[in-house]
Design an enzyme around this catalytic site. Structure first.
Site, mmCIF file in Angstrom:
data_model
loop_
_atom_site.group_PDB
_atom_site.id
_atom_site.type_symbol
_atom_site.label_atom_id
_atom_site.label_comp_id
_atom_site.label_asym_id
_atom_site.label_seq_id
_atom_site.Cartn_x
_atom_site.Cartn_y
_atom_site.Cartn_z
ATOM 1 N N TYR A 158 32.567 48.058 49.989
ATOM 2 C CA TYR A 158 32.811 46.927 50.904
ATOM 3 C C TYR A 158 32.465 47.324 52.333
ATOM 4 C CZ TYR A 158 35.922 43.605 53.438
ATOM 5 O OH TYR A 158 36.472 42.662 54.288
ATOM 6 N N PRO A 185 38.244 41.397 62.333
ATOM 7 C CA PRO A 185 39.688 41.187 62.215
ATOM 8 C C PRO A 185 40.398 42.420 61.650
ATOM 9 C CG PRO A 185 38.444 39.452 61.079
ATOM 10 C CD PRO A 185 37.489 40.561 61.374
HETATM 11 P P1 NAP Z 1 39.207 34.942 50.483
HETATM 12 O O1 NAP Z 1 40.472 34.213 50.738
HETATM 13 O O2 NAP Z 1 39.083 35.837 49.303
HETATM 14 O O3 NAP Z 1 38.011 33.855 50.429
HETATM 15 C C1 NAP Z 1 36.707 34.298 50.125
HETATM 16 C C2 NAP Z 1 35.798 33.108 50.320
HETATM 17 O O4 NAP Z 1 34.471 33.503 50.041
HETATM 18 C C3 NAP Z 1 36.170 31.954 49.387
HETATM 19 O O5 NAP Z 1 35.974 30.727 50.063
HETATM 20 C C4 NAP Z 1 35.157 32.121 48.270
HETATM 21 O O6 NAP Z 1 34.852 30.901 47.598
HETATM 22 C C5 NAP Z 1 33.954 32.604 49.066
HETATM 23 N N1 NAP Z 1 33.002 33.293 48.203
HETATM 24 C C6 NAP Z 1 33.173 34.470 47.548
HETATM 25 N N2 NAP Z 1 32.070 34.773 46.852
HETATM 26 C C7 NAP Z 1 31.188 33.760 47.053
HETATM 27 C C8 NAP Z 1 29.866 33.480 46.592
HETATM 28 N N3 NAP Z 1 29.219 34.312 45.771
HETATM 29 N N4 NAP Z 1 29.267 32.339 47.004
HETATM 30 C C9 NAP Z 1 29.901 31.485 47.838
HETATM 31 N N5 NAP Z 1 31.147 31.685 48.333
HETATM 32 C C10 NAP Z 1 31.779 32.816 47.924
HETATM 33 O O7 NAP Z 1 38.781 35.820 51.748
HETATM 34 P P2 NAP Z 1 39.374 35.825 53.235
HETATM 35 O O8 NAP Z 1 40.559 36.729 53.270
HETATM 36 O O9 NAP Z 1 39.475 34.408 53.740
HETATM 37 O O10 NAP Z 1 38.198 36.579 54.035
HETATM 38 C C11 NAP Z 1 37.293 35.848 54.833
HETATM 39 C C12 NAP Z 1 36.477 36.857 55.611
HETATM 40 O O11 NAP Z 1 37.360 37.645 56.415
HETATM 41 C C13 NAP Z 1 35.719 37.824 54.717
HETATM 42 O O12 NAP Z 1 34.414 38.048 55.250
HETATM 43 C C14 NAP Z 1 36.547 39.107 54.780
HETATM 44 O O13 NAP Z 1 35.732 40.256 54.590
HETATM 45 C C15 NAP Z 1 37.097 39.028 56.179
HETATM 46 N N6 NAP Z 1 38.353 39.802 56.380
HETATM 47 C C16 NAP Z 1 39.456 39.529 55.629
HETATM 48 C C17 NAP Z 1 40.630 40.288 55.849
HETATM 49 C C18 NAP Z 1 41.906 40.023 55.063
HETATM 50 O O14 NAP Z 1 42.870 40.787 55.229
HETATM 51 N N7 NAP Z 1 41.969 38.991 54.234
HETATM 52 C C19 NAP Z 1 40.648 41.304 56.823
HETATM 53 C C20 NAP Z 1 39.490 41.532 57.574
HETATM 54 C C21 NAP Z 1 38.338 40.778 57.348
HETATM 55 P P3 NAP Z 1 35.767 30.416 46.340
HETATM 56 O O15 NAP Z 1 37.031 29.897 46.937
HETATM 57 O O16 NAP Z 1 34.936 29.369 45.677
HETATM 58 O O17 NAP Z 1 35.978 31.651 45.480
HETATM 59 O O1 GFB Z 2 46.301 44.974 52.052
HETATM 60 P P1 GFB Z 2 46.093 46.248 51.311
HETATM 61 O O2 GFB Z 2 45.940 46.158 49.811
HETATM 62 O O3 GFB Z 2 44.769 46.957 51.810
HETATM 63 O O4 GFB Z 2 47.309 47.223 51.679
HETATM 64 P P2 GFB Z 2 44.478 48.027 52.960
HETATM 65 C C1 GFB Z 2 47.501 48.389 50.928
HETATM 66 C C2 GFB Z 2 48.745 49.133 51.406
HETATM 67 O O5 GFB Z 2 49.930 48.374 51.039
HETATM 68 C C3 GFB Z 2 48.840 50.475 50.690
HETATM 69 C C4 GFB Z 2 50.673 49.129 50.068
HETATM 70 O O6 GFB Z 2 49.553 51.385 51.502
HETATM 71 C C5 GFB Z 2 49.663 50.101 49.456
HETATM 72 O O7 GFB Z 2 50.348 51.231 48.899
HETATM 73 N N1 GFB Z 2 51.234 48.195 49.060
HETATM 74 C C6 GFB Z 2 52.527 48.149 48.692
HETATM 75 C C7 GFB Z 2 50.540 47.283 48.360
HETATM 76 N N2 GFB Z 2 52.703 47.223 47.721
HETATM 77 C C8 GFB Z 2 51.461 46.665 47.505
HETATM 78 C C9 GFB Z 2 51.003 45.645 46.622
HETATM 79 O O8 GFB Z 2 51.755 45.070 45.810
HETATM 80 N N3 GFB Z 2 49.674 45.308 46.692
HETATM 81 C C10 GFB Z 2 48.825 45.935 47.555
HETATM 82 N N4 GFB Z 2 47.530 45.527 47.592
HETATM 83 N N5 GFB Z 2 49.223 46.933 48.402
HETATM 84 C C11 GFB Z 2 42.135 46.929 52.677
HETATM 85 C C12 GFB Z 2 40.714 47.268 52.292
HETATM 86 O O9 GFB Z 2 42.873 48.119 52.867
HETATM 87 O O10 GFB Z 2 42.141 46.239 53.908
HETATM 88 C C13 GFB Z 2 39.925 46.017 52.127
HETATM 89 O O11 GFB Z 2 40.703 48.021 51.078
HETATM 90 C C14 GFB Z 2 40.222 44.953 53.188
HETATM 91 O O12 GFB Z 2 38.560 46.365 52.149
HETATM 92 C C15 GFB Z 2 41.634 44.962 53.718
HETATM 93 O O13 GFB Z 2 39.335 45.099 54.258
HETATM 94 C C16 GFB Z 2 41.744 44.208 55.038
HETATM 95 O O14 GFB Z 2 44.893 47.503 54.282
HETATM 96 O O15 GFB Z 2 44.979 49.355 52.541
#
Ligand code: NAP
Ligand code: GFB
Length: 336
Positions: A158, A185
């Site tokens: 990723y 973000p």
């Molecule tokens: P999400 O809730 O998993 O939503 C992903 C979105 O991408 C959904 O609308 C999904 O559509 C769409 N998608 C996935 N594969 C696709 C494909 N092949 N064609 C068209 N659409 C597709 O993700 P999110 O958390 O909103 O993340 C949005 C952005 O923020 C991403 O670029 C992610 O890397 C970034 N981001 C997220 C976090 C976080 O903690 N969540 C942190 C930092 C950055 P469907 O609904 O149809 O599956």
């Molecule tokens: O949000 P998270 O899965 O991703 O958080 P990262 C992981 C942390 O939360 C670890 C603890 O320290 C886990 O041990 N944790 C505790 C849990 N309980 C849970 C649980 O039930 N589910 C999960 N998922 N974690 C991600 C990246 O890292 O950050 C992705 O791998 C993405 O690429 C995301 O960018 C924003 O913050 O560790």
């Protein structure tokens, strides 16, 4: 199918001076955590008379397919793109599927930026993440450090795919004079999250697990030690910042959109906030067999503060309470 459209809602206060050229803003990933938050802010009144917003999901177009993306751009004719769509997951999902995270996100990002250029899109704002920075780094992390060393091993697929967005942005600027940029973000949470216990992020997983534990009178199972540190941004705050970015942020270099270093909390703090929001009385257990992932990825939001010194983030506990309430109200239909 046809891309859904959200009709622009007039808000006089937000109106730019009259005579602004009409813009069509395509939001990829419009059905996800961040996309639905942007839709909520826009339809809640932060839209402008000259803006037409189009939110799409994978049912509108599979963005890994270049020909499908070309058809989408022919249909929507976007002047601006907020590019959110990606294969996204928490620590454990990344650890189990690094190759897929790399190949799918590389395909999506190549196709979107190539079509932005082919269809003369004026501006594209893509999304990186604070988890893509070098694992061995000094703190606080800032925007200049993206390529200074390998990312944490748990999500190298990723992370490298995301870093290539920055390389593509620089390439399209150099060769085609494009203004394509990216925001970075920190960890995001809020309504309409991915609550899957295997692929979701920590906060939605904790919300889902506490809901079930409370209903079944069982202990809450936290993975890892709970000691790692994270900065969490509420999706509705990030939405307001991304709307600002597509309208006003004009650098090619990315900008971190995060709460301050001083707002960094531990996973256990996040557990306590979720427990408090549910008024959960059960036991909290730690399964330390499960990975902790990165210990910290503390990022500086000094660059954001130079642009928006007055921006107010929603207090963490308040945002957690709103997110928990949304899950309770939408349990049946939530992604889990
Ligand atoms: P999400 O809730 O998993 O939503 C992903 C979105 O991408 C959904 O609308 C999904 O559509 C769409 N998608 C996935 N594969 C696709 C494909 N092949 N064609 C068209 N659409 C597709 O993700 P999110 O958390 O909103 O993340 C949005 C952005 O923020 C991403 O670029 C992610 O890397 C970034 N981001 C997220 C976090 C976080 O903690 N969540 C942190 C930092 C950055 P469907 O609904 O149809 O599956
Ligand atoms: O949000 P998270 O899965 O991703 O958080 P990262 C992981 C942390 O939360 C670890 C603890 O320290 C886990 O041990 N944790 C505790 C849990 N309980 C849970 C649980 O039930 N589910 C999960 N998922 N974690 C991600 C990246 O890292 O950050 C992705 O791998 C993405 O690429 C995301 O960018 C924003 O913050 O560790």
């Amino acid at each position: 199918g046809n891309a859904e459209s959200t009709e622009a809602v007039e808000t006089p206060l937000e109106q730019e001076p009259t005579g602004m050229a009409p813009v069509t803003i395509l939001v990829t990933g419009g059905s996800g955590l961040v996309g639905t938050a942007i839709s909520k802010v826009i339809t809640g009144g932060d839209c402008r008379v000259n803006e037409n917003w189009k939110f799409i999901s994978s049912s509108d177009c599979d963005l890994t397919d270049l020909e499908a993306v070309r058809k989408l751009f022919e249909y929507v004719k976007p002047t601006h793109v907020i590019h959110l769509a990606a294969m996204v997951g928490g620590l454990f999902h990344n650890m189990s599927a690094n190759l897929q995270f790399f190949t799918k996100n590389m395909a999506i990002n190549q196709n979107i930026l190539q079509c932005c250029n082919e269809f003369d899109v004026q501006k594209c704002v893509s999304c990186l993440s604070t988890c893509i920075f070098p694992d061995k780094t000094t703190y606080p992390i800032d925007e200049t450090m993206i390529h200074n060393g390998p990312p944490h091993n748990s999500n190298f697929g990723y992370s490298h795919a995301k870093r290539m967005i920055d390389v593509l942005n620089r390439g399209y600027a150099e060769e085609h004079g494009r203004k394509y940029t990216a925001v970075i973000p920190c960890n995001v949470f809020g309504p309409c999250d991915n609550y899957s216990l295997t692929s979701g992020h920590v906060i939605p997983a904790l919300i889902h697990k506490t809901y079930v534990a409370q209903k079944e009178g069982k202990p809450l199972q936290v993975y890892g030690t709970g000691k790692p540190l994270r900065q969490f941004i509420y999706s509705l705050d990030l939405a307001r910042l991304m709307i600002w970015a597509v309208r006003h942020y004009d650098e090619i270099d990315p900008i971190i959109l995060s709460v301050g270093e001083e707002d960094e909390v531990s996973i256990n703090d996040a557990v306590n906030a979720v427990v408090k929001a549910f008024d959960f009385k059960g036991e909290v257990l730690h399964d330390t067999e499960k990975a902790d992932g990165q210990y910290k990825k503390t990022a500086s939001n000094a660059k954001l503060r130079r642009y928006l010194p007055e921006f107010q983030f929603t207090p963490f506990e308040e945002a957690i309470k709103e997110s928990v309430q949304w899950f309770i109200d939408n349990y049946e239909t939530a992604r889990k």
